[in-house]
Design a protein around this motif. Structure first.
Motif, PDB file in Angstrom:
ATOM      1  N   PRO A  67       0.809  -1.224   0.000  1.00  9.28           N
ATOM      2  CA  PRO A  67       0.000   0.000   0.000  1.00  9.28           C
ATOM      3  C   PRO A  67       0.847   1.282   0.000  1.00  9.28           C
ATOM      4  O   PRO A  67       0.475   2.262  -0.646  1.00  9.28           O
ATOM      5  N   LEU A  68       1.973   1.242   0.706  1.00  6.51           N
ATOM      6  CA  LEU A  68       2.855   2.417   0.704  1.00  6.51           C
ATOM      7  C   LEU A  68       3.377   2.716  -0.696  1.00  6.51           C
ATOM      8  O   LEU A  68       3.394   3.863  -1.130  1.00  6.51           O
ATOM      9  N   SER A  69       3.799   1.685  -1.394  1.00 11.27           N
ATOM     10  CA  SER A  69       4.359   1.902  -2.723  1.00 11.27           C
ATOM     11  C   SER A  69       3.280   2.275  -3.739  1.00 11.27           C
ATOM     12  O   SER A  69       3.548   3.063  -4.651  1.00 11.27           O
ATOM     13  N   ILE A  70       2.076   1.758  -3.594  1.00  9.71           N
ATOM     14  CA  ILE A  70       0.989   2.160  -4.494  1.00  9.71           C
ATOM     15  C   ILE A  70       0.666   3.639  -4.294  1.00  9.71           C
ATOM     16  O   ILE A  70       0.522   4.399  -5.259  1.00  9.71           O
ATOM     17  N   LEU A  71       0.573   4.042  -3.040  1.00 13.56           N
ATOM     18  CA  LEU A  71       0.282   5.448  -2.751  1.00 13.56           C
ATOM     19  C   LEU A  71       1.390   6.368  -3.257  1.00 13.56           C
ATOM     20  O   LEU A  71       1.122   7.354  -3.954  1.00 13.56           O
ATOM     21  N   LEU A  72       2.629   6.047  -2.914  1.00 12.77           N
ATOM     22  CA  LEU A  72       3.737   6.894  -3.353  1.00 12.77           C
ATOM     23  C   LEU A  72       3.894   6.885  -4.868  1.00 12.77           C
ATOM     24  O   LEU A  72       4.167   7.919  -5.477  1.00 12.77           O
ATOM     25  N   LYS A  99     -11.158   8.921 -16.918  1.00 10.10           N
ATOM     26  CA  LYS A  99     -10.606   8.213 -18.077  1.00 10.10           C
ATOM     27  C   LYS A  99      -9.081   8.194 -18.034  1.00 10.10           C
ATOM     28  O   LYS A  99      -8.461   7.241 -18.486  1.00 10.10           O
ATOM     29  N   ILE A 100      -8.493   9.259 -17.490  1.00 10.30           N
ATOM     30  CA  ILE A 100      -7.034   9.289 -17.356  1.00 10.30           C
ATOM     31  C   ILE A 100      -6.581   8.240 -16.356  1.00 10.30           C
ATOM     32  O   ILE A 100      -5.589   7.541 -16.559  1.00 10.30           O
ATOM     33  N   MET A 101      -7.337   8.087 -15.285  1.00 15.41           N
ATOM     34  CA  MET A 101      -6.959   7.165 -14.208  1.00 15.41           C
ATOM     35  C   MET A 101      -7.497   5.751 -14.407  1.00 15.41           C
ATOM     36  O   MET A 101      -7.198   4.873 -13.602  1.00 15.41           O
ATOM     37  N   LYS A 102      -8.265   5.503 -15.446  1.00 14.48           N
ATOM     38  CA  LYS A 102      -8.922   4.220 -15.632  1.00 14.48           C
ATOM     39  C   LYS A 102      -7.927   3.061 -15.709  1.00 14.48           C
ATOM     40  O   LYS A 102      -8.130   2.011 -15.088  1.00 14.48           O
ATOM     41  N   SER A 103      -6.843   3.220 -16.398  1.00 14.71           N
ATOM     42  CA  SER A 103      -5.866   2.130 -16.511  1.00 14.71           C
ATOM     43  C   SER A 103      -5.226   1.824 -15.159  1.00 14.71           C
ATOM     44  O   SER A 103      -4.983   0.658 -14.835  1.00 14.71           O
ATOM     45  N   LEU A 107      -5.392  -1.653 -12.993  1.00 21.06           N
ATOM     46  CA  LEU A 107      -4.156  -2.277 -12.524  1.00 21.06           C
ATOM     47  C   LEU A 107      -4.164  -2.476 -11.011  1.00 21.06           C
ATOM     48  O   LEU A 107      -3.803  -3.548 -10.513  1.00 21.06           O
ATOM     49  N   ILE A 108      -4.602  -1.468 -10.265  1.00 18.21           N
ATOM     50  CA  ILE A 108      -4.634  -1.566  -8.810  1.00 18.21           C
ATOM     51  C   ILE A 108      -5.666  -2.598  -8.366  1.00 18.21           C
ATOM     52  O   ILE A 108      -5.468  -3.298  -7.363  1.00 18.21           O
ATOM     53  N   ALA A 109      -6.762  -2.753  -9.099  1.00 13.17           N
ATOM     54  CA  ALA A 109      -7.739  -3.800  -8.781  1.00 13.17           C
ATOM     55  C   ALA A 109      -7.112  -5.184  -8.947  1.00 13.17           C
ATOM     56  O   ALA A 109      -7.302  -6.064  -8.106  1.00 13.17           O
ATOM     57  N   MET A 110      -6.331  -5.357 -10.008  1.00  9.02           N
ATOM     58  CA  MET A 110      -5.651  -6.639 -10.195  1.00  9.02           C
ATOM     59  C   MET A 110      -4.579  -6.861  -9.126  1.00  9.02           C
ATOM     60  O   MET A 110      -4.409  -7.984  -8.635  1.00  9.02           O
ATOM     61  N   VAL A 111      -3.863  -5.813  -8.762  1.00 12.24           N
ATOM     62  CA  VAL A 111      -2.855  -5.924  -7.710  1.00 12.24           C
ATOM     63  C   VAL A 111      -3.513  -6.264  -6.378  1.00 12.24           C
ATOM     64  O   VAL A 111      -2.984  -7.068  -5.599  1.00 12.24           O
TER      65      VAL A 111
END
Length: 177
Positions: A67-72, A99-103, A107-111
């Protein structure tokens, strides 16, 4: 089809994510090692056993570092996009922020699914192996805890006094009941 803008954002995110993930794992493992350094220093353990312990310790801190690395990573990615005015250009082109953040959301859902699997299936096994190694470190060479010319009450119901200690051997030992 993945669009060029999504590929660019994912590439920017993954680069910073990997660097921050490795840094977070390193910092958390070093904190863990400093806590338990007394348990394996001077016990005569081989380098392979210590590397195995470090591997299990690194795996055990993954749920904290992720979670730290995803946030940073996301903050740094969008901060860099905003600093280079790329985010402004995307907004000016009529692309919504979603739409900019959709990808990244996908990715975060899969992670997060992978993280759930890791925490549910792999982490308990690594915890058992890591704590088993730490326990064996603590039990190895118990004579190292006994200091020369001092009374030791480490064994319940017994007091041990030894006059000298050389090369891991105790001399002139007196055991008081």
């Amino acid at each position: 089809m993945i669009k060029h803008i999504h590929r660019y954002i994912l590439k920017s995110f993954l680069r910073t994510f990997c660097i921050t993930f490795l840094a977070a794992v390193f910092i958390l493992v070093m904190q863990f090692m400093f806590r338990y350094v007394d348990d394996f220093v001077g016990k005569g353990m081989g380098i392979l056993v210590l590397l195995e312990f470090l591997f299990y310790a690194a795996l055990s801190v993954v749920p904290l570092a992720l979670p730290l690395s995803i946030l940073l990573g996301s903050l740094m990615t969008f901060g860099n996009l905003g600093e280079r005015l790329e985010l402004l250009a995307m907004k000016a082109a009529g692309i919504s922020l979603f739409k900019i953040m959709k990808s990244l959301i996908i990715l975060i859902a899969m992670v997060s699914i992978g993280s759930f699997y890791f925490a549910n299936n792999i982490l308990p096994k690594t915890q058992v192996k890591m704590w088993g190694l730490l326990f064996s470190f603590r039990e190895a060479s118990p004579e190292l805890d006994i200091q020369a010319s001092a009374v030791n009450s480490g064994i319940s119901g017994r007091n041990i006094y030894e006059k000298t200690k050389r090369n891991g051997y105790l001399y002139d030992v007196v055991i008081y009941d």
